[in-house]
Motif scaffolding. Structure first.
Motif, PDB file in Angstrom:
ATOM      1  N   UNK A 129      25.933  47.465  -3.465  1.00 40.46           N
ATOM      2  CA  UNK A 129      25.551  48.230  -4.649  1.00 40.46           C
ATOM      3  C   UNK A 129      25.343  47.358  -5.870  1.00 40.46           C
ATOM      4  N   UNK A 130      25.429  46.065  -5.745  1.00 41.13           N
ATOM      5  CA  UNK A 130      25.343  45.201  -6.916  1.00 41.13           C
ATOM      6  C   UNK A 130      23.950  45.085  -7.501  1.00 41.13           C
ATOM      7  N   UNK A 131      22.940  45.524  -6.791  1.00 46.22           N
ATOM      8  CA  UNK A 131      21.581  45.384  -7.288  1.00 46.22           C
ATOM      9  C   UNK A 131      21.233  46.325  -8.411  1.00 46.22           C
ATOM     10  N   UNK A 132      22.010  47.350  -8.669  1.00 45.24           N
ATOM     11  CA  UNK A 132      21.720  48.275  -9.748  1.00 45.24           C
ATOM     12  C   UNK A 132      21.269  49.619  -9.224  1.00 45.24           C
ATOM     13  N   UNK A 133      21.101  50.541 -10.121  1.00 48.85           N
ATOM     14  CA  UNK A 133      20.708  51.895  -9.740  1.00 48.85           C
ATOM     15  C   UNK A 133      19.303  51.884  -9.168  1.00 48.85           C
ATOM     16  N   UNK A 134      19.090  52.682  -8.152  1.00 50.02           N
ATOM     17  CA  UNK A 134      17.802  52.714  -7.474  1.00 50.02           C
ATOM     18  C   UNK A 134      16.686  53.070  -8.434  1.00 50.02           C
ATOM     19  N   UNK A 135      16.896  54.056  -9.291  1.00 51.05           N
ATOM     20  CA  UNK A 135      15.850  54.496 -10.200  1.00 51.05           C
ATOM     21  C   UNK A 135      15.449  53.440 -11.208  1.00 51.05           C
ATOM     22  N   UNK A 136      16.357  52.533 -11.548  1.00 48.70           N
ATOM     23  CA  UNK A 136      16.059  51.522 -12.553  1.00 48.70           C
ATOM     24  C   UNK A 136      16.087  50.118 -11.962  1.00 48.70           C
ATOM     25  N   UNK A 137      15.972  50.000 -10.663  1.00 51.77           N
ATOM     26  CA  UNK A 137      16.065  48.709 -10.007  1.00 51.77           C
ATOM     27  C   UNK A 137      14.931  47.792 -10.435  1.00 51.77           C
ATOM     28  N   UNK A 138      15.298  46.637 -10.941  1.00 47.27           N
ATOM     29  CA  UNK A 138      14.348  45.593 -11.274  1.00 47.27           C
ATOM     30  C   UNK A 138      14.731  44.411 -10.400  1.00 47.27           C
ATOM     31  N   UNK A 139      13.874  44.022  -9.472  1.00 50.37           N
ATOM     32  CA  UNK A 139      14.259  42.979  -8.531  1.00 50.37           C
ATOM     33  C   UNK A 139      14.467  41.630  -9.201  1.00 50.37           C
ATOM     34  N   UNK A 140      15.565  40.984  -8.861  1.00 52.13           N
ATOM     35  CA  UNK A 140      15.855  39.634  -9.314  1.00 52.13           C
ATOM     36  C   UNK A 140      14.859  38.696  -8.634  1.00 52.13           C
ATOM     37  N   UNK A 185      11.875  38.872  -7.964  1.00 47.98           N
ATOM     38  CA  UNK A 185      11.013  39.571  -7.005  1.00 47.98           C
ATOM     39  C   UNK A 185      11.619  39.654  -5.601  1.00 47.98           C
ATOM     40  N   UNK A 186      12.941  39.685  -5.500  1.00 56.10           N
ATOM     41  CA  UNK A 186      13.609  39.789  -4.200  1.00 56.10           C
ATOM     42  C   UNK A 186      13.916  41.256  -3.948  1.00 56.10           C
ATOM     43  N   UNK A 239      19.651  38.032   5.143  1.00 55.88           N
ATOM     44  CA  UNK A 239      18.281  37.656   4.821  1.00 55.88           C
ATOM     45  C   UNK A 239      18.284  36.360   4.030  1.00 55.88           C
ATOM     46  N   UNK A 240      17.173  35.676   4.122  1.00 58.70           N
ATOM     47  CA  UNK A 240      16.974  34.423   3.416  1.00 58.70           C
ATOM     48  C   UNK A 240      15.539  34.432   2.927  1.00 58.70           C
ATOM     49  N   UNK A 241      15.352  34.068   1.679  1.00 61.58           N
ATOM     50  CA  UNK A 241      14.000  34.102   1.118  1.00 61.58           C
ATOM     51  C   UNK A 241      13.794  32.899   0.214  1.00 61.58           C
ATOM     52  N   UNK A 242      12.641  32.264   0.391  1.00 56.31           N
ATOM     53  CA  UNK A 242      12.276  31.167  -0.491  1.00 56.31           C
ATOM     54  C   UNK A 242      11.562  31.748  -1.707  1.00 56.31           C
ATOM     55  N   UNK A 243      11.973  31.308  -2.889  1.00 54.17           N
ATOM     56  CA  UNK A 243      11.385  31.791  -4.137  1.00 54.17           C
ATOM     57  C   UNK A 243      10.192  30.925  -4.544  1.00 54.17           C
ATOM     58  N   UNK A 244       9.462  31.391  -5.523  1.00 51.97           N
ATOM     59  CA  UNK A 244       8.268  30.678  -5.986  1.00 51.97           C
ATOM     60  C   UNK A 244       8.567  29.247  -6.412  1.00 51.97           C
ATOM     61  N   UNK A 292      16.090  28.937  -2.820  1.00 56.94           N
ATOM     62  CA  UNK A 292      16.301  29.971  -1.818  1.00 56.94           C
ATOM     63  C   UNK A 292      17.380  30.944  -2.248  1.00 56.94           C
ATOM     64  N   UNK A 293      17.193  32.187  -1.866  1.00 54.57           N
ATOM     65  CA  UNK A 293      18.216  33.215  -2.017  1.00 54.57           C
ATOM     66  C   UNK A 293      18.613  33.599  -0.604  1.00 54.57           C
ATOM     67  N   UNK A 294      19.920  33.620  -0.339  1.00 58.27           N
ATOM     68  CA  UNK A 294      20.401  33.976   0.986  1.00 58.27           C
ATOM     69  C   UNK A 294      21.645  34.844   0.836  1.00 58.27           C
ATOM     70  N   UNK A 295      21.669  35.937   1.588  1.00 59.93           N
ATOM     71  CA  UNK A 295      22.795  36.856   1.548  1.00 59.93           C
ATOM     72  C   UNK A 295      23.085  37.322   2.960  1.00 59.93           C
TER      73      UNK A 295
END
Length: 158
Positions: free
Chosen positions: A31-42, A44-45, A76-81, A85-88
């Motif tokens: 739940x750390x990503x924030x409320x679904x209605x106001x979710x702004x991706x960190x 672009x993740x 998941x693991x994602x390479x950023x621009x 990398x972000x990995x969780x």
């Protein structure tokens, strides 16, 4: 969370050291990503958007555990621009029907009207009425509640 070949994920280390803590840590991650209605991706993740825990659980119960206990986990693991990398990653055994997340269920009509130490006042649509039972867990990130007794902290209520 950190990962290295041949070494368990951070959440697995927590499980080995403090079983009660890993559920809270993983729920906080959910739940750390924030409320679904106001979710702004960190960065672009989109993978960090809060999702129902059921999306991450096996359909069958864990043998030898209580009714409804299932294996849940995600990685998941994602390479950023910028080539960083972000990995969780996390995993736990839990009854997903025993958890109500304010972050994911607001879009389904769940509302937190008031809270204080040891008490919550919720608006639950009929589809969620089963969560108004003793012993179930209600969680919410610090972004979806305004509980004065938990400023800047995630909500965990049993």
């Amino acid at each position: 969370a950190s990962f290295a070949p041949g070494r368990p994920a951070t959440s697995e280390l927590f499980l080995a050291m403090a079983p009660g803590f890993v559920a809270r840590a993983a729920l906080g991650a959910l739940c750390a990503g924030g409320a679904v209605g106001s979710f702004v991706p960190f960065a672009d993740v989109e993978e960090l958007k809060p999702r129902r825990i059921h999306d991450f659980c096996s359909p069958e119960a864990v043998p030898g555990q209580g009714a409804g206990i299932r294996r849940c986990g995600h990685h998941f693991k994602k390479e950023l621009d910028d080539e960083s990398e972000v990995e969780l990653g996390w995993k736990m055994e839990v009854d997903p029907d025993s958890i109500l997340s304010l972050d994911t269920e607001a879009e389904h009509g769940v509302r937190l009207h008031r809270c204080g130490p040891g008490e919550l006042e919720l608006e639950l649509p009929e589809s969620h009425a089963r969560h108004a039972a003793e012993g179930l867990i209600i969680v919410g990130s610090r972004f979806v509640h305004n509980c004065s007794h938990r400023p800047d902290q995630h909500l965990y209520h049993r």
